[in-house]
Scaffold this active site. Sequence first.
Site, PDB file in Angstrom:
ATOM      1  N   ASN A  96      -4.532  -7.208   6.256  1.00 35.90           N
ATOM      2  CA  ASN A  96      -4.079  -7.652   5.092  1.00 35.90           C
ATOM      3  C   ASN A  96      -2.964  -6.352   5.029  1.00 35.90           C
ATOM      4  O   ASN A  96      -3.712  -5.403   4.968  1.00 35.90           O
ATOM      5  CB  ASN A  96      -4.577  -7.859   3.760  1.00 35.90           C
ATOM      6  CG  ASN A  96      -5.875  -9.306   3.765  1.00 35.90           C
ATOM      7  OD1 ASN A  96      -5.448  -9.888   4.380  1.00 35.90           O
ATOM      8  ND2 ASN A  96      -6.847  -9.033   2.554  1.00 35.90           N
ATOM      9  N   GLY A  97      -1.761  -6.863   4.023  1.00 34.05           N
ATOM     10  CA  GLY A  97      -0.703  -5.514   3.865  1.00 34.05           C
ATOM     11  C   GLY A  97      -0.088  -5.528   4.718  1.00 34.05           C
ATOM     12  O   GLY A  97       0.022  -6.685   5.773  1.00 34.05           O
TER      13      GLY A  97
END
Length: 628
Positions: A107-108
Amino acid sequence: MCGIVGYVGKSDATDFLLQGLYRLEYRGYDSAGISLLRDDGVLERRRSVGRISNLESLVGQSTVQSRIGIGHTRWATHGAATVPNAHPHYGGHPQHGELADLALVHNGVIENYQELKQDLIQQGYCFQSETDTEVVAHLLHRTIAQMRIAGNFQPDSPIAHATALREVLGQLRGTYGIVVMFHGKPDFLLAARCGSPLVIGVGQGEQFIASDPAPLYGKTDKVITLVDHQIAIVTSRTIQVIQRDAGTIQPNIQVLAQCDDAHSCDGHEHFMHKEIYQQPEAIRNALRGRLDRDNATAKLGGLNLTAPQLRHIERLVLTGCGTSWHSALIGEYMIEEIARMPVEVEYASELRYRNPPVDKQTLVFGITQSGETADTLAALREMQRKGHPCLAICNNIGSSIAREADGGIYLHAGPEIGVASTKAFTSQIVVLGLLALYFGRMRHLGFEAGLRWIDALEQLADRVETALQTEEQIKQIAHEFKDATNFLYLGRNYLFPTALEGALKLKEISYIHAEGYPAAEMKHGPIALVDEHTPSVFLLSKGLVYDKIMSNLQEVKARGGPVIAVTDSIDSQLEKLADRIILVPSVPEPLQPIVSVVPLQLLAYHIALIRGCDVDKPRNLAKSVTVE
């Protein structure tokens, strides 16, 4: 946005991975996948576009059983929603016939992925996706290969793998929550965090990893929340946490409050409908224990600032995104009127880069439901760097913003699963009303005026329950206007931000274009949009500007526009002009947004329902916006 799950233990990993991904659906996603480690040590994955039910069908065709695995729901940032772009991503050269060395979910956003990718391509790595995540997977594969050549990599050592991951993380610029599983290594997972949340559920002979606690309910009541620049080595029996600047540290195990019913619609057709109806109780929870009649003020112990420190505060900055920004606007009006303090409202995404001059006697509040909103977190960090006390108004206990802020106030609204915020919005306004009372009584607000404000707050939940009784009428209005392609929402004073929020709700879940305006601004451009096919929703309350907004309403009617009026008082003039009138209870003007927004939420819900939209998981949206 995006969700991560991981499992290592004694049971079949697939059940937890799929169940966990279902519980993370509310975050928003467009594809999903899982990876498992077969008995022969080979990585196997299944990925699909669309809903998790598609992935579940694919997984059902597999006979793989494994006691270790990772899963992911993706909200597209780099590359379209396709199977090659879905996670997990492999590191290594499986396209050359070799087995994948590792599987990774992320994620990110990796901001420097392009330059890293070019370097990897020059060294012979082939990319199967357009994502920034695949760069991390190949980079980790290359780093392990280099360590092997140098003779300083022990293949059976989890610490050696963690050392390689730490080397990779040092080359990344951006945000990440990462979980990695390795070929031939059935005993451990690696997890790392910088700016994107990860929690580890502590079990008996099994451990769970997730991007938020939702998948852990019913599995364990003990969690470790990773903080930035930490790597965790997670085996079925142990959890070792390594801090970038401090080495191995003792992890802080916290008790997870169980909310088993949070992921049940509890008799409602959708989570959004359930959460609209939870608003009276959420308001009571926000007020519980915080009203002090003896001193006609509010009790806000979490501010972590003394009364003398607070008296030196001359100005407030409220910052947030989306719905939280709308509640901040209402808070600005309330605090300036009741506490006579200047307040400025800033989009968090702008505040973090704009570098405005901010006086020393300024207190900053970040307003957020999730506590993980990337822009709000970055804005607070920037203000903290400049020496300003930064507090949070937050719903998610233990979130990044709740931990990093200098203090704050929890909403206690309970988990909000529907992507379109409802009960968090009204709870935020209630908390801002408490702040207005608190600062007002520290300055000029009299005792009797403070008690009247407390009376109004205490009656608010009952007034919202009355406003919910408009639903049957709103269903009829929804059928009448379901085919409109544009809506205008108009209000003045406190009801202008409410108009913004009403328009946002309709856009979010029905995909109808809608705009909110101060009613007087109609004459300065938007009135050009008015025709017989464009409904205008007017928000009115008896008060100083009632006659003014009635004039604006007449201007719309003069141009043939249908009018839906949401009001706390009906007179003969309004009955004559409005096509539909929704009557809500009358409350003091600063609190009118809380009762007036209820029919707007219901209107958006029922129009979306009639149009066949996915109310709880609208397209392209995410509940927790953890990227810029």
